[in-house]
Design a protein around this motif. Sequence first.
Motif, PDB file in Angstrom:
ATOM      1  N   ASN A 146       1.220 -11.012  -2.567  1.00 49.10           N
ATOM      2  CA  ASN A 146       2.080 -10.126  -1.802  1.00 49.10           C
ATOM      3  C   ASN A 146       3.505 -10.357  -2.282  1.00 49.10           C
ATOM      4  O   ASN A 146       3.925 -11.503  -2.481  1.00 49.10           O
ATOM      5  N   ALA A 162       4.043  -4.097  -8.549  1.00 52.86           N
ATOM      6  CA  ALA A 162       2.853  -3.302  -8.229  1.00 52.86           C
ATOM      7  C   ALA A 162       2.070  -2.951  -9.486  1.00 52.86           C
ATOM      8  O   ALA A 162       0.833  -2.955  -9.476  1.00 52.86           O
ATOM      9  N   HIS A 167       0.596  -6.529  -4.148  1.00 54.52           N
ATOM     10  CA  HIS A 167       0.794  -5.672  -2.977  1.00 54.52           C
ATOM     11  C   HIS A 167       2.268  -5.816  -2.613  1.00 54.52           C
ATOM     12  O   HIS A 167       2.738  -6.921  -2.341  1.00 54.52           O
TER      13      HIS A 167
END
Length: 189
Positions: A146, A162, A167
């Motif tokens: 993340n 990305a 994410h």
Amino acid sequence: MNTRLFFNSESIDIDDGYFLRLALSNSGYLDLLSAVPPAADVIGTISSIYEELQEPLKSICDLLLFGKTVCMEKLPEALVESILKIRESGLIALRGNAVSLNNLYLQLVDGLLYFSELPHGRQTLYYGTDSYALACRLGTAPSRNNVLDYCAGPGIQGLLSASHGAHVTAVEVNPLASELSLCNASLIS
């Protein structure tokens, strides 16, 4: 501030990004940008060889790199078609038979097409040397992590992350920068 007056990412779809990339690839623009070393000043480097370029590549650079208004007849037909498809996004300004970018330029960053503000003293929608330094530290290995892109601006760090599988949550207080980031994300094919 209503960003819809400036940029509208909802008017762009993934096909628009694909056809823009294809038109720019066929025109030689992407090859030209790819030939510039990553840490180099793209505008300065292309300016130094500008007189050696042939048409329509000169006109494409005028429009997409130098922020000039260009008559559409000087551009390849496929590029004009791509430009007309994204005109509702606010990235493109039409004046009669002439086209310009709204104080933006289109660059290639780690393989991604990316609109940002033309360089000047007080930029907020930019890709500068600090952005480049951070992008170099992101790495290119696939990631399932993340990522928080805080103060995202027009979004290049989040888009790069990305593209490598992360994410991404992007946070930006400037609504104009936030909407430009969404436009850039919409154009990735």
